[in-house]
Design an enzyme around this catalytic site. Structure first.
Site, short mmCIF file in Angstrom:
data_model
loop_
_atom_site.label_atom_id
_atom_site.label_comp_id
_atom_site.label_asym_id
_atom_site.label_seq_id
_atom_site.Cartn_x
_atom_site.Cartn_y
_atom_site.Cartn_z
N ASN A 1 -4.37 -7.07 -6.95
CA ASN A 1 -3.22 -7.00 -6.03
C ASN A 1 -3.28 -8.17 -5.06
O ASN A 1 -2.29 -8.87 -4.82
CB ASN A 1 -3.23 -5.69 -5.25
CG ASN A 1 -3.26 -4.49 -6.14
OD1 ASN A 1 -2.88 -4.58 -7.30
ND2 ASN A 1 -3.73 -3.37 -5.64
N ASP A 2 -4.46 -8.35 -4.49
CA ASP A 2 -4.61 -9.46 -3.55
C ASP A 2 -4.80 -10.78 -4.30
O ASP A 2 -4.27 -11.81 -3.88
CB ASP A 2 -5.78 -9.21 -2.61
CG ASP A 2 -5.38 -8.28 -1.48
OD1 ASP A 2 -4.30 -8.52 -0.90
OD2 ASP A 2 -6.10 -7.32 -1.20
N ARG B 1 -15.41 1.77 -1.23
CA ARG B 1 -15.13 0.46 -0.65
C ARG B 1 -15.17 0.63 0.86
O ARG B 1 -14.52 1.53 1.41
CB ARG B 1 -13.76 -0.04 -1.08
CG ARG B 1 -13.45 -1.37 -0.41
CD ARG B 1 -12.17 -1.95 -0.88
NE ARG B 1 -11.03 -1.24 -0.34
CZ ARG B 1 -9.78 -1.52 -0.67
NH1 ARG B 1 -9.51 -2.46 -1.54
NH2 ARG B 1 -8.78 -0.85 -0.14
N CYS C 1 -9.78 -3.30 -10.53
CA CYS C 1 -9.33 -2.10 -9.83
C CYS C 1 -7.97 -2.30 -9.16
O CYS C 1 -7.49 -1.43 -8.46
CB CYS C 1 -10.37 -1.66 -8.79
SG CYS C 1 -10.59 -2.85 -7.47
N GLU D 1 -10.97 -10.94 -4.89
CA GLU D 1 -9.53 -10.80 -4.65
C GLU D 1 -8.94 -12.00 -3.92
O GLU D 1 -7.81 -11.97 -3.46
CB GLU D 1 -9.21 -9.49 -3.94
CG GLU D 1 -10.10 -9.12 -2.78
CD GLU D 1 -9.77 -7.74 -2.21
OE1 GLU D 1 -8.85 -7.07 -2.68
OE2 GLU D 1 -10.45 -7.37 -1.24
N ARG E 1 -10.67 4.06 -1.50
CA ARG E 1 -10.21 3.26 -0.35
C ARG E 1 -10.49 4.05 0.93
O ARG E 1 -9.65 4.80 1.41
CB ARG E 1 -8.71 2.99 -0.47
CG ARG E 1 -8.30 2.04 -1.58
CD ARG E 1 -6.80 1.80 -1.55
NE ARG E 1 -6.38 0.67 -2.34
CZ ARG E 1 -5.92 0.74 -3.60
NH1 ARG E 1 -5.83 1.91 -4.19
NH2 ARG E 1 -5.55 -0.34 -4.24
N ARG F 1 2.52 -9.63 -1.29
CA ARG F 1 2.63 -8.47 -2.19
C ARG F 1 3.58 -7.41 -1.68
O ARG F 1 4.01 -6.54 -2.44
CB ARG F 1 1.23 -7.87 -2.43
CG ARG F 1 0.58 -7.34 -1.19
CD ARG F 1 -0.89 -7.06 -1.41
NE ARG F 1 -1.16 -5.69 -1.77
CZ ARG F 1 -2.37 -5.15 -1.83
NH1 ARG F 1 -3.43 -5.87 -1.58
NH2 ARG F 1 -2.53 -3.89 -2.15
N HIS G 1 0.80 -1.22 0.00
CA HIS G 1 0.00 0.00 0.00
C HIS G 1 0.84 1.27 0.00
O HIS G 1 0.40 2.30 -0.49
CB HIS G 1 -1.02 -0.03 1.14
CG HIS G 1 -2.21 -0.86 0.76
ND1 HIS G 1 -2.32 -2.17 1.14
CD2 HIS G 1 -3.27 -0.60 -0.04
CE1 HIS G 1 -3.43 -2.66 0.61
NE2 HIS G 1 -4.03 -1.74 -0.10
C1 PEP Z 1 -6.58 -5.21 -4.69
O1 PEP Z 1 -6.35 -6.04 -3.81
O2 PEP Z 1 -6.28 -5.37 -5.89
C2 PEP Z 1 -7.21 -3.93 -4.35
C3 PEP Z 1 -7.60 -3.08 -5.28
O3 PEP Z 1 -7.34 -3.63 -3.04
P1 PEP Z 1 -6.09 -3.16 -2.13
O4 PEP Z 1 -4.91 -2.89 -3.04
O5 PEP Z 1 -6.50 -1.93 -1.40
O6 PEP Z 1 -5.88 -4.34 -1.24
MG MG Z 2 -7.26 -5.83 -1.86
#
Ligand code: PEP
Ligand code: MG
Length: 601
Positions: A468-469, A348, A516, A445, A311, A479, A204
């Site tokens: 991402n997740d 979200r 996203c 995710e 977020r 990650r 993040h």
């Molecule tokens: C993701 O996991 O791709 C996502 C958009 O949420 P975050 O990056 O905030 O975990």
């Molecule tokens: Mg996520």
């Protein structure tokens, strides 16, 4: 993979050194280093005048009150989640705060010796810690570490804001680790870029740096220890490199490179008014990922058709608070909706946990597999309900979607919908307006949600794929861990298969799908995502023109062909190679973003 390197200590004779890390946020910065050590709590002695004593006592007392509040929250959580024994440790820490041997001694030191509160706290508590460590009692020896924890907590509160105010803008911040909130504060202060020892491409802190358009390189393995404040650096957030003691020739080369990057960014602006449409007339919606209100003007600047991911937890993290009152949340959400309408805003709900640690010091061994996202919210209605009411109230002022993170089983979304209905009923009873048709979306995710997407679809108005997740959980690659950053591959055929499965389930139920996660900003991935049938891409606004450039250079049929080839590939490298070739042939001027930065030179 980034490897551990030996870097000679700084000095006049040091030669130019290039340290490779992970590219976290594109851009090039050239400037002096500022080494930021968040965890070093050495307090310098500062003598204060008699007239300043009450102020210093006040600062100390406020810091203690904040520690008491922190610890009360931690105790409540510990009691609920890990049991009485661990809660009692924090309880003991709380009692230390006002223990006369500590509190009284610090007050005396401030009054009698006229020293600053930080110095007094460090001195008094270090003395106690030594006494306890030398004690015959095992119990007291074990408590010695607690004293240090309490000391650091008090000092942290005393120092809040102070470290920041020392940072000179126009420096490159070099640090072991930063939080997403640190990056926001640094960026607001005008620093040139950030270099970190730890971190991965979609941690993040990296996402936040991209949102703030702050060049960043992470995963630099201990570089902080080898750099001194004031030393000249070049930070290349495109290639993921930090150059120490650059020669004049290198400096000249990078100045040209930085100018070229700026030019490319300016040229991309020409794409903003153009339609996001493939050569064969297929429209792809482009929305924005946002974290802060101050980013709102970027929606228009970069041509976003709404917010695909807000977020909300970042608001909470920036405030350092766990519970923000409904009214305060409503004010913020309403302001956002007012700006974004008639386009939609996707809020979200709070997604804490993972690398967005709860602000009350809650710790887990495996936070990404732990108490995260919807799991926390269903356990803690005091967090979820005010937020739902605030979002619903904002929906009376423009189109709002509500999105649920970290869903792993159908029961969670059912429970969430019940809570939503409860929030709607509460508002109806109060006579407050809301949009009863505000859409509810599920973030896909976690592999279980992708695999069972057809079972989730009846409970969703849309899906949004959080790559991402999804990538980290599919490939078992943290990650945020630079040691395995080369294994973190969003183009892995396994990830692509899960995306395809999600899209198929969505189309079977007539609901749209967006992506996203940061994969939407991976320009190689764009044709494949469109070929797989994704309707919307949502990314930090600055990336939208680049994404549009790729969309306008492709046919949907080509995307389908590339997707089908990618799904049949054995490895992510194979997929990337094929896509690079396609991009080379079809979308000119992207060299900078791909490793082809070299091609520019
Ligand atoms: C993701 O996991 O791709 C996502 C958009 O949420 P975050 O990056 O905030 O975990
Ligand atoms: Mg996520």
């Amino acid at each position: 993979m980034a490897t551990r390197v030996h870097i000679p200590a700084p000095g006049p004779d040091r030669k130019e050194i290039v340290v490779r890390g992970v590219a976290a946020s594109p851009g090039i910065s050239i400037g002096p280093a500022y080494v930021y050590r968040r965890e070093s709590y050495r307090e310098d002695l500062r003598e204060i005048s008699e007239s300043n004593v009450p102020e210093e006592l006040g600062r100390f007392d406020r810091a203690i009150a904040k520690c008491e509040r922190d610890l009360a929250k931690i105790i409540a959580i510990a009691r609920e989640k890990v049991g009485e024994e661990s809660a009692s440790i924090f309880d003991a820490q709380r009692l230390m705060l006002r223990d006369s041997a500590i509190y009284g001694s610090v007050v005396n030191a401030i009054k009698r010796d006229r020293v600053n509160a930080g110095y007094a706290v460090e001195k008094v508590m270090n003395r106690h810690q030594k006494v306890m460590e030398a004690s015959d009692s095992e119990y007291l020896r074990e408590r010695a570490q607690d004293i240090l924890d309490v000391r650091d907590r008090i000092l942290r509160h005393l120092r809040k804001g102070k470290a920041l105010s020392k940072i000179d803008p126009n420096h490159i911040v070099v640090s072991e680790n930063l939080t997403a909130a640190d990056v926001v504060l640094f960026s607001r202060r005008g620093v040139l870029g950030c270099a970190m020892d730890f971190g991965g491409p979609t941690s993040h802190v990296s996402i936040m740096a991209r949102s703030m358009s702050l060049p960043a390189v992470v995963g630099l393995h201990g570089v902080t220890d080898r750099i001194e404040t004031g030393e000249m650096l070049i930070l290349d957030g495109i290639r993921g490199e930090l150059i120490l003691s650059p020669t004049l020739t290198t400096l000249e080369r990078y100045r040209t490179r930085a100018e070229r990057f700026q030019r490319l960014k300016t040229e991309e602006k020409e794409l903003v008014p153009l339609s996001s449409e493939t050569l064969d007339g297929h429209r792809v919606r482009l929305e924005a990922n946002l974290e802060l209100q101050e980013e709102l003007p970027m929606l228009e600047e970069y041509g976003a058709e709404g917010i695909g991911l807000f977020r909300t937890e970042i608001l909470f993290l920036m405030e350092g608070k766990l519970v923000v009152p409904e009214e305060a949340q409503f004010e913020i959400y309403k302001k956002i909706v007012d700006v974004v309408a008639p386009n939609p805003t996707t809020f979200r709900v709070i997604d804490l946990g993972g690398d967005k640690l709860l602000p009350m010091g809650h710790r887990e061994h495996n936070p990404f597999l732990g108490w995260r996202g919807i799991r926390i919210l269903l356990d803690k209605p005091e967090l979820l309900m005010p937020q739902l009411r605030a979002i619903l109230r904002a929906s009376a002022f423009g189109p709002v979607r509500i999105m649920v993170p970290m869903v792993t089983e159908v029961g969670e979304i059912k429970a969430f919908r019940e809570r939503l209905e409860e929030a709607q009923n509460q508002l109806s009873e109060r006579g407050q307006a809301y949009d009863a048709n505000a859409e509810v979306g599920i973030m896909i995710e976690v592999p279980s949600a992708a695999l069972l997407a057809d079972r989730f679809a009846p409970y969703a108005d849309f899906f949004s794929i959080g790559t991402n997740d999804l990538t980290q959980y599919t490939l078992a690659v943290d990650r945020g861990n630079d040691l395995v950053a080369d294994l973190y591959q969003d183009l892995h055929p396994a990830v692509l298969m899960l995306i395809r499965r999600t899209v198929e389930a969505a189309s079977g139920h007539g609901i749209p799908v967006s992506v996203c996660g940061e994969m939407a900003t991976n320009l190689r991935a764009v044709p494949v995502l469109i070929g797989l049938g994704v309707d919307t891409l949502s990314a930090s606004p600055v990336y939208l023109p680049g994404i549009k450039r790729v969309i306008r250079a492709m046919k949907r049929s080509e995307g389908r062909m590339l997707a089908s080839e990618a799904l049949q590939s054995q490895t992510a490298q194979e997929v990337a190679k094929r896509l690079d070739k396609w991009l080379d042939e079809h979308a000119c001027g992207l060299g900078f973003y791909l490793e082809g930065a070299q091609a520019e030179e």
